[in-house]
Motif scaffolding. Structure first.
Motif, PDB file in Angstrom:
ATOM      1  N   LEU A  41       0.801  -1.216   0.000  1.00 23.98           N
ATOM      2  CA  LEU A  41       0.000   0.000   0.000  1.00 23.98           C
ATOM      3  C   LEU A  41       0.842   1.279   0.000  1.00 23.98           C
ATOM      4  N   PRO A  42       1.952   1.368   0.742  1.00 21.82           N
ATOM      5  CA  PRO A  42       2.752   2.603   0.674  1.00 21.82           C
ATOM      6  C   PRO A  42       3.219   2.934  -0.742  1.00 21.82           C
ATOM      7  N   LEU A  43       3.575   1.936  -1.523  1.00 22.98           N
ATOM      8  CA  LEU A  43       3.975   2.177  -2.906  1.00 22.98           C
ATOM      9  C   LEU A  43       2.793   2.645  -3.750  1.00 22.98           C
ATOM     10  N   VAL A  44       1.626   2.049  -3.499  1.00 29.17           N
ATOM     11  CA  VAL A  44       0.427   2.421  -4.251  1.00 29.17           C
ATOM     12  C   VAL A  44       0.045   3.873  -3.944  1.00 29.17           C
ATOM     13  N   VAL A  45       0.108   4.241  -2.662  1.00 29.83           N
ATOM     14  CA  VAL A  45      -0.215   5.617  -2.270  1.00 29.83           C
ATOM     15  C   VAL A  45       0.816   6.592  -2.824  1.00 29.83           C
ATOM     16  N   MET A  46       2.083   6.217  -2.790  1.00 32.57           N
ATOM     17  CA  MET A  46       3.126   7.064  -3.348  1.00 32.57           C
ATOM     18  C   MET A  46       2.843   7.355  -4.821  1.00 32.57           C
ATOM     19  N   LYS A  47       2.440   6.321  -5.556  1.00 33.38           N
ATOM     20  CA  LYS A  47       2.137   6.488  -6.979  1.00 33.38           C
ATOM     21  C   LYS A  47       0.889   7.339  -7.180  1.00 33.38           C
ATOM     22  N   GLY A  48      -0.179   7.012  -6.454  1.00 33.20           N
ATOM     23  CA  GLY A  48      -1.436   7.711  -6.648  1.00 33.20           C
ATOM     24  C   GLY A  48      -1.395   9.179  -6.277  1.00 33.20           C
ATOM     25  N   GLU A  49      -0.606   9.516  -5.256  1.00 31.81           N
ATOM     26  CA  GLU A  49      -0.515  10.903  -4.785  1.00 31.81           C
ATOM     27  C   GLU A  49       0.675  11.659  -5.375  1.00 31.81           C
ATOM     28  N   HIS A  50       1.431  11.012  -6.258  1.00 31.29           N
ATOM     29  CA  HIS A  50       2.579  11.636  -6.925  1.00 31.29           C
ATOM     30  C   HIS A  50       3.596  12.175  -5.899  1.00 31.29           C
ATOM     31  N   LEU A  51       3.829  11.374  -4.857  1.00 28.22           N
ATOM     32  CA  LEU A  51       4.693  11.837  -3.769  1.00 28.22           C
ATOM     33  C   LEU A  51       6.165  11.818  -4.161  1.00 28.22           C
ATOM     34  N   PHE A  52       6.562  10.835  -4.976  1.00 22.67           N
ATOM     35  CA  PHE A  52       7.955  10.840  -5.412  1.00 22.67           C
ATOM     36  C   PHE A  52       8.253  12.092  -6.214  1.00 22.67           C
ATOM     37  N   GLU A  53       7.363  12.445  -7.130  1.00 25.09           N
ATOM     38  CA  GLU A  53       7.563  13.630  -7.960  1.00 25.09           C
ATOM     39  C   GLU A  53       7.673  14.883  -7.094  1.00 25.09           C
ATOM     40  N   LYS A  54       6.868  14.938  -6.048  1.00 25.69           N
ATOM     41  CA  LYS A  54       6.895  16.084  -5.126  1.00 25.69           C
ATOM     42  C   LYS A  54       8.264  16.231  -4.469  1.00 25.69           C
ATOM     43  N   HIS A  55       8.805  15.124  -3.974  1.00 24.99           N
ATOM     44  CA  HIS A  55      10.088  15.199  -3.279  1.00 24.99           C
ATOM     45  C   HIS A  55      11.262  15.317  -4.250  1.00 24.99           C
ATOM     46  N   ALA A  56      11.120  14.779  -5.446  1.00 20.64           N
ATOM     47  CA  ALA A  56      12.165  14.958  -6.454  1.00 20.64           C
ATOM     48  C   ALA A  56      12.289  16.435  -6.812  1.00 20.64           C
ATOM     49  N   LYS A  57      11.173  17.107  -6.950  1.00 19.39           N
ATOM     50  CA  LYS A  57      11.183  18.543  -7.254  1.00 19.39           C
ATOM     51  C   LYS A  57      11.784  19.323  -6.089  1.00 19.39           C
TER      52      LYS A  57
END
Length: 330
Positions: A41-57
């Motif tokens: 679920l953490p990976l699914v939420v990360m994908k759905g909420e675009h959290l990686f993109e947020k922290h990459a920026k």
């Protein structure tokens, strides 16, 4: 003074150029593997909420494309990671421990993901405990020998006698959880050592009952983790940091708003279960989501006893990257 100011400006420009060059040198595609079930679920939420993109920026990275691949078990993921066709793998602890030993410590845990009990279900009314399985039975699990379920089954079998782990191991077959759930209910296999939500879907059929719970063997333990190579982390420090931060934020969201997390899971996976059914599982007292790994040392010690690994870690931190070393793990 003018030449000093000019030197400072040139130095700053050089530093900025180096920084920009370092960011540009990082990957522009992050290839992540996941498996099936709410343990991811953490990976699914990360994908759905675009959290990686947020922290990459936030960290000054340019656009990074996420490439997701679903795997049925850890062995294929490990091969992909070693071949360089995958950057981050996710799964149970045993596949990570196997690759850590095989690579002599060049693969480690970036973050833990989940804790939850795993159930061994069967449709055979004559099987009331694992000692009742015989040569006519087939037990499906994600991967023979090296999956969470395979190691836990061997640990439980060891209590019955010195040869029981080997005997039951011969009955196991590798199968993805979705396929195994269908096979169990269709009578193609006798048992399925599985995980949420599949184990609870199976138990809604009156023919199915539980033979063994991982709680009986391991108590509290980390079910899923994400791991990567030392080389990837050293070559892509900001990408790695963005991934870890994104998982942390995803877990915080899950723990603070389970209903939102459940809706994201249903939307992202296309799962047809009801929101209430999923929320019931996420709210169970023995289900938790945390970045801190538990029972790593115990897993590794037993895998060494089974001969699955040649090298045993002296402490659990040996299996993890430095960002986890101060966590209250085990």
């Amino acid at each position: 003074m003018r030449w000093i100011r000019r030197a400072i400006l040139l130095g700053m420009a050089g530093m900025l150029a180096v920084s920009a060059s370092a960011s540009a040198a990082e990957v522009d595609k992050l290839r992540i593997a996941r498996q099936f079930g709410i343990g991811y679920l953490p990976l699914v939420v990360m994908k759905g909420e675009h959290l990686f993109e947020k922290h990459a920026k936030r960290l000054g990275l340019g656009p990074v494309e996420l490439i997701w691949t679903d795997f049925a078990g850890g062995a294929n993921m490990n091969d992909a990671l070693l071949s360089g066709s995958l950057d981050i793998a996710s799964g149970g602890v045993p596949p990570l421990v196997t690759l850590w030993s095989r690579s002599k410590g060049q693969v480690k845990i970036a973050t833990a993901l989940s804790e939850m009990p795993l159930l061994l279900n069967t449709t055979d009314p004559q099987v009331r405990s694992i000692k009742d399985f015989n040569e006519s039975h087939k037990i499906a699990l994600p991967a023979v020998r090296t999956s969470n379920q395979a190691v836990i089954l061997a640990m439980a079998a060891d209590k019955l006698g010195p040869d029981e782990a080997e005997r039951l191991g011969r009955l196991t077959v590798s199968m993805s959880h979705p396929d195994a759930a269908i096979a169990l209910l269709n009578g193609q296999i006798a048992a399925h050592f599985t995980s949420p939500p599949f184990q609870y879907q199976e138990l809604r059929d009156p023919r199915v009952h539980t033979v063994l719970s991982s709680k009986d063997v391991m108590g509290r333990f980390t079910f899923t983790v994400a791991w990567s190579t030392v080389k990837f982390r050293e070559t892509n420090p900001k990408t790695y940091e963005a991934f870890v931060a994104a998982i942390q934020e995803a877990i915080e969201l899950i723990n603070s708003d389970k209903e939102k997390a459940a809706k994201i899971y249903l939307q992202e996976t296309g799962n047809k279960e009801s929101l209430e059914f999923l929320l019931q599982q996420l709210s169970a007292p023995d289900v938790a989501f945390s970045t801190t790994p538990q029972s790593l040392k115990r897993y590794a010690s037993y895998m060494r006893e089974l001969g699955l690994i040649k090298t045993q870690p002296e402490r659990w931190q040996d299996l993890a990257f430095e960002n986890l070393h101060d966590a209250p793990g085990s």
